[in-house]
Write an enzyme that holds these catalytic residues in place. Structure first.
Site, PDB file in Angstrom:
ATOM      1  N   CYS A   1       2.200  -0.422  -5.776  1.00 50.62           N
ATOM      2  CA  CYS A   1       1.459  -0.288  -7.029  1.00 50.62           C
ATOM      3  C   CYS A   1       0.946   1.135  -7.226  1.00 50.62           C
ATOM      4  O   CYS A   1       0.702   1.558  -8.360  1.00 50.62           O
ATOM      5  CB  CYS A   1       0.286  -1.272  -7.057  1.00 50.62           C
ATOM      6  SG  CYS A   1      -0.890  -1.068  -5.702  1.00 50.62           S
ATOM      7  N   ASN A   2       0.798   1.886  -6.140  1.00 52.97           N
ATOM      8  CA  ASN A   2       0.249   3.245  -6.236  1.00 52.97           C
ATOM      9  C   ASN A   2       1.288   4.352  -6.150  1.00 52.97           C
ATOM     10  O   ASN A   2       0.971   5.511  -6.399  1.00 52.97           O
ATOM     11  CB  ASN A   2      -0.797   3.468  -5.135  1.00 52.97           C
ATOM     12  CG  ASN A   2      -2.119   2.819  -5.479  1.00 52.97           C
ATOM     13  OD1 ASN A   2      -2.460   2.673  -6.641  1.00 52.97           O
ATOM     14  ND2 ASN A   2      -2.856   2.406  -4.466  1.00 52.97           N
TER      15      ASN A   2
ATOM     16  N   GLN B   1      -2.321  -0.846   4.761  1.00 53.63           N
ATOM     17  CA  GLN B   1      -1.239  -1.607   4.122  1.00 53.63           C
ATOM     18  C   GLN B   1       0.020  -0.778   3.903  1.00 53.63           C
ATOM     19  O   GLN B   1       1.133  -1.302   3.937  1.00 53.63           O
ATOM     20  CB  GLN B   1      -1.703  -2.167   2.771  1.00 53.63           C
ATOM     21  CG  GLN B   1      -2.691  -3.305   2.860  1.00 53.63           C
ATOM     22  CD  GLN B   1      -4.123  -2.818   3.036  1.00 53.63           C
ATOM     23  OE1 GLN B   1      -4.367  -1.605   3.009  1.00 53.63           O
ATOM     24  NE2 GLN B   1      -5.050  -3.728   3.227  1.00 53.63           N
TER      25      GLN B   1
END
Length: 419
Positions: free
Chosen positions: A50-51, A114
């Site tokens: 997502c980043n 993560q």
């Protein structure tokens, strides 16, 4: 061969751009194979979170535009519109970048763990697609080693730096066993979801999620084997909760002193741990006056988070030193690959000379020559043939005043100085 990377992340592109460049799992393998089919690309991997989205390649060119054009075509974008958001790395800069990413040094939350798992997922996807080769494969393996060393040798991931994690860690300090406790979470946004995930990972006994919109509470509770209630049902369940963590967008308090006091009576004054992560507050400040309540606000946790972030920054400085060393190790491996063809050809030449000499020796024995004479001749022949070409080249180098080659020969053959 050049190692080449192009990417975007949370620092270079807004979410509206990042989401257009994402590669979900169902399109990742065909996309990898399509990228790999470009004639300039020999190896390929894609990291998509997502980043960030990053493309790693082993290529026959340093021209990043080839990769940018492919990305634009794949996502039906104009490459000129895409370019301002992109960054690129080659060679040593790429190696350092991927090591830093996997170690959490380039993350929105410094040191978050993560990303390493996401990097391993990208590696496995490329393996499954058949787009990894010797160079990228080795780079990923070395990346995992570097990230593990950073985790092991520094404290970069040991201190919580999110209010959700800090709240759960504080609950662990108050209760001996979370497995024997009931947690009531009020809200269903990102903070509550993260809190639910941390509580679930720590083995919380029972989880209740209350929200003004029941469907949102139910969807979140289902992920973590929890129980959903409507916010209006809160008074009926508050007494069940040993842990209450609230984070809503309400402009007025959701829990007042009287309601908490009533719950405590039902609990026979068994203590309650409460964390108010909302601004403005969800829990009235007067609740703190109750004897059997431990109430913390986001400000109370922020001090801990700030201290922990400083600890991570200190650890990050240590991590950068580790990465410097690991980059040097990988560059040494890369440089060694440049000599592989030379070593292979040198060995092949020596084996050819050996086989020819051995064949003549076997023929001599077959024709009745003595073993001793044959062995002496074999040793003499092998010595002469193996040193002939190097000796000739050293002589030519000396005649041409190539003293560097003569010195290199002494080093390669480990010749001691003689007077």
């Amino acid at each position: 061969m050049t190692l080449l990377a192009v990417g975007i992340n949370y620092q270079t592109a807004p979410v509206s751009v990042r989401e257009r460049l994402s590669f979900p799992a169902d399109v990742l393998q065909p996309s990898l194979q399509e990228l790999h089919n470009l004639k300039e690309i020999s190896e390929a991997a894609i990291l998509s979170t997502c980043n960030r989205t990053e493309f790693y390649c082993a290529a026959s060119t340093t021209n990043q535009q080839i990769l940018i054009d492919w990305v634009a075509q794949n996502k039906h974008l104009d490459s000129h519109d895409l370019t301002p958001y992109l960054y690129s790395h080659t060679g040593p800069a790429l190696i350092r970048h991927i090591f830093r990413v996997a170690s959490g040094l380039d993350s929105m939350i410094l040191g978050e763990p993560q990303i390493l798992g996401q990097m391993k997922t990208a590696y496995q996807a490329a393996c499954d697609a058949g787009t990894l080769g010797k160079h990228l494969g080795k780079l990923f393996q070395h990346t995992f080693t570097a990230a593990k060393k950073v985790r092991t040798d520094t404290a970069i991931g040991s201190s919580p730096v999110s209010v959700a994690f800090a709240a759960v860690q504080l609950a662990q300090q108050i209760f001996d066993k979370l497995s024997e406790q009931t947690a009531l979470l009020i809200g269903a946004g990102e903070t509550i979801e993260l809190t639910a995930r941390h509580l679930s990972q720590q083995g919380i006994g029972r989880l209740i999620i209350a929200n003004r919109t029941f469907d949102k509470a139910h969807a979140l509770a289902t992920q973590f084997n929890g129980y959903a209630i409507d916010l209006s049902e809160l008074p009926n369940h508050l007494a069940e909760a040993d842990i209450v963590i609230s984070s809503t967008a309400s402009s007025l308090p959701i829990l007042g002193k009287g309601r908490v006091e009533s719950a405590l009576k039902k609990r026979k004054h068994k203590p309650m741990f409460m964390v108010d992560l909302a601004v403005p507050r969800d829990i009235e400040a007067e609740v703190e006056q109750l004897r059997d309540v431990y109430l913390y606000t986001v400000d109370d946790l922020q001090h801990t988070i700030d201290q922990n972030m400083n600890s991570r920054r200190l650890a990050a400085a240590q991590a950068e030193e580790i990465i410097d060393t690991q980059v040097d190790y990988f560059l040494a491996w890369l440089r060694a690959q440049g000599a592989q063809s030379t070593l292979r050809d040198f060995r092949l030449s020596a084996e050819t000379i050996r086989d020819e000499a051995l064949q003549k020796a076997q023929l001599a024995l077959k024709n009745g020559a003595s073993a001793e004479e044959t062995l002496n001749r074999l040793a003499h022949t092998l010595t002469n043939k193996l040193i002939h070409t190097p000796s000739s080249q050293i002589r030519i180098a000396a005649e041409n005043e190539r003293h560097d080659l003569v010195a290199a020969a002494r080093e390669i053959f480990k010749l001691s100085d003689t007077q």
